[in-house]
Design a protein around this motif. Structure first.
Motif, PDB file in Angstrom:
ATOM      1  N   VAL A 145      -1.045  13.226  -6.085  1.00 27.69           N
ATOM      2  CA  VAL A 145      -1.495  12.302  -7.124  1.00 27.69           C
ATOM      3  C   VAL A 145      -2.830  11.721  -6.694  1.00 27.69           C
ATOM      4  O   VAL A 145      -3.031  11.405  -5.512  1.00 27.69           O
ATOM      5  N   ARG A 146      -3.737  11.555  -7.633  1.00 33.41           N
ATOM      6  CA  ARG A 146      -5.059  11.003  -7.314  1.00 33.41           C
ATOM      7  C   ARG A 146      -5.209   9.595  -7.881  1.00 33.41           C
ATOM      8  O   ARG A 146      -4.492   9.191  -8.785  1.00 33.41           O
ATOM      9  N   GLY A 147      -6.177   8.889  -7.334  1.00 34.59           N
ATOM     10  CA  GLY A 147      -6.541   7.597  -7.908  1.00 34.59           C
ATOM     11  C   GLY A 147      -6.001   6.404  -7.144  1.00 34.59           C
ATOM     12  O   GLY A 147      -5.313   6.526  -6.136  1.00 34.59           O
TER      13      GLY A 147
ATOM     14  N   PHE B 263       0.961  -1.772  -3.045  1.00 36.27           N
ATOM     15  CA  PHE B 263      -0.204  -0.895  -3.128  1.00 36.27           C
ATOM     16  C   PHE B 263       0.102   0.327  -2.266  1.00 36.27           C
ATOM     17  O   PHE B 263       0.833   0.234  -1.274  1.00 36.27           O
ATOM     18  N   GLU B 264      -0.467   1.474  -2.618  1.00 39.40           N
ATOM     19  CA  GLU B 264      -0.304   2.658  -1.782  1.00 39.40           C
ATOM     20  C   GLU B 264      -1.474   3.614  -1.965  1.00 39.40           C
ATOM     21  O   GLU B 264      -2.060   3.695  -3.049  1.00 39.40           O
ATOM     22  N   ALA B 265      -1.810   4.311  -0.899  1.00 40.19           N
ATOM     23  CA  ALA B 265      -2.847   5.338  -0.949  1.00 40.19           C
ATOM     24  C   ALA B 265      -2.265   6.582  -1.611  1.00 40.19           C
ATOM     25  O   ALA B 265      -1.087   6.902  -1.408  1.00 40.19           O
TER      26      ALA B 265
ATOM     27  N   PRO C  91       3.690  -0.190   5.929  1.00 33.27           N
ATOM     28  CA  PRO C  91       3.186   0.426   7.161  1.00 33.27           C
ATOM     29  C   PRO C  91       3.036   1.937   7.007  1.00 33.27           C
ATOM     30  O   PRO C  91       3.808   2.579   6.285  1.00 33.27           O
ATOM     31  N   ARG C  92       2.076   2.505   7.698  1.00 31.39           N
ATOM     32  CA  ARG C  92       1.827   3.943   7.597  1.00 31.39           C
ATOM     33  C   ARG C  92       2.860   4.762   8.357  1.00 31.39           C
ATOM     34  O   ARG C  92       3.217   5.855   7.933  1.00 31.39           O
TER      35      ARG C  92
END
Length: 296
Positions: free
Chosen positions: A230-232, A178-180, A155-156
């Motif tokens: 962090v990107r990607g 998974f995470e943004a 959850p965000r």
């Protein structure tokens, strides 16, 4: 007449004359990972339902295939409304191909509703197996792979996220999330707080792409690493909880049973629960309770 009795039974069970729903895995990074059947299905489908039609066109161009069927969008915003339409197409005999931006449809991506609708209509559902960020990250993590569970996106909201992490804190299987990228540092910090600073983990980003990176270490260390940003595309793999040492102290066993009895649980049930949690025989817990009774 061709086909076996088994084939005939399967056809009846799945709806004679109905179409086919094909869930197609797509590359999570490198286009070279696309399964050979993907191009065939893209070329032959009557309808292609795509999470992003622009990405679909780029995918088809990269595979040098012409999509001849009707292309429709199928994403989180219109999934509920479009599912009945696609289910009607399937029931009418269409071959519907479902593709998402990367990986397998319905795994933290659109698709589950359509699978349920197809099954309810007796439509055959099949798949074109393809790359999976979950399994790829798990294999590269260096953490146990014999038993694992996939938790998708947390959850965000901080409170809801913390509550979910508390639910899995004692899970012994390896955990995959998974995470943004913009939420990674906060998520790793929350994981360290709920699961322990030293819990081993791996952050896998940009899997199969040019800048692929797998960062391994304790959760607290990974949280500090992620703070600058962090990107990607991110997949986080976390080691499961270690097995607690069996409780052998009789007084402690008796105390746990007494606490449950005070809360209203029957003694027999309390003994069984304590035995299971402490990983000792029920007889050992029963004896501990008897020994703890006041004498005289």
């Amino acid at each position: 007449m061709t086909g076996t009795a088994e084939d005939t039974a399967e056809g009846v069970a799945e709806g004679a004359g109905a179409g086919v729903l094909v869930l197609a895995g797509t590359p999570i990074g490198s286009l070279a990972d696309a399964p050979p059947r993907l191009a065939e299905e893209l070329a032959s489908a009557d309808v292609v339902a795509a999470e992003d039609t622009r990405r679909l066109r780029r995918l088809a161009q990269g595979l040098d295939v012409a999509v001849r069927g009707r292309v429709v969008s199928y994403f989180e915003g219109n999934e509920a409304a479009r599912t009945p339409e696609l289910a009607d197409e399937l029931a009418g005999g269409a071959r519907v191909l479902l593709v998402t931006d990367a990986g397998m449809p319905s795994v933290s991506d659109p698709g589950y509703r359509l699978v349920v609708a197809a099954v309810a209509r007796g439509v055959r559902v099949t798949a074109v197996p393809g790359p999976s960020a979950v399994l790829t990250a798990l294999a590269l993590s260096g953490l146990p792979v014999d038993r694992f569970c996939f938790e998708g996106f947390l959850p965000r909201k901080a409170g809801e996220r913390a509550a979910r992490l508390r639910e899995v804190a004692e899970e012994r299987r390896t955990l995959v999330f998974f995470e943004a990228p913009h939420r990674l540092a906060a998520t790793l910090s929350a994981m360290a707080q709920a699961l322990g600073d030293e819990r081993p983990a791996a952050v896998c980003r940009e899997l199969t792409k040019t800048y692929e990176e797998v960062r391994r270490g304790p959760l607290a260390e990974l949280a500090r690493w992620a703070e600058p940003g962090v990107r990607g595309e991110i997949t986080v793999v976390v080691g499961g909880a270690e097995r607690a040492a069996p409780v052998t102290d009789a007084a402690e066993l008796a105390r746990r049973v007494a606490a449950r009895e005070e809360a209203g649980q029957r003694r027999k049930e309390a003994i069984a629960e304590v035995a299971r949690e402490a990983e000792v025989p029920k007889r050992a817990v029963f004896d501990a309770v008897v020994a703890a009774k006041p004498r005289g």
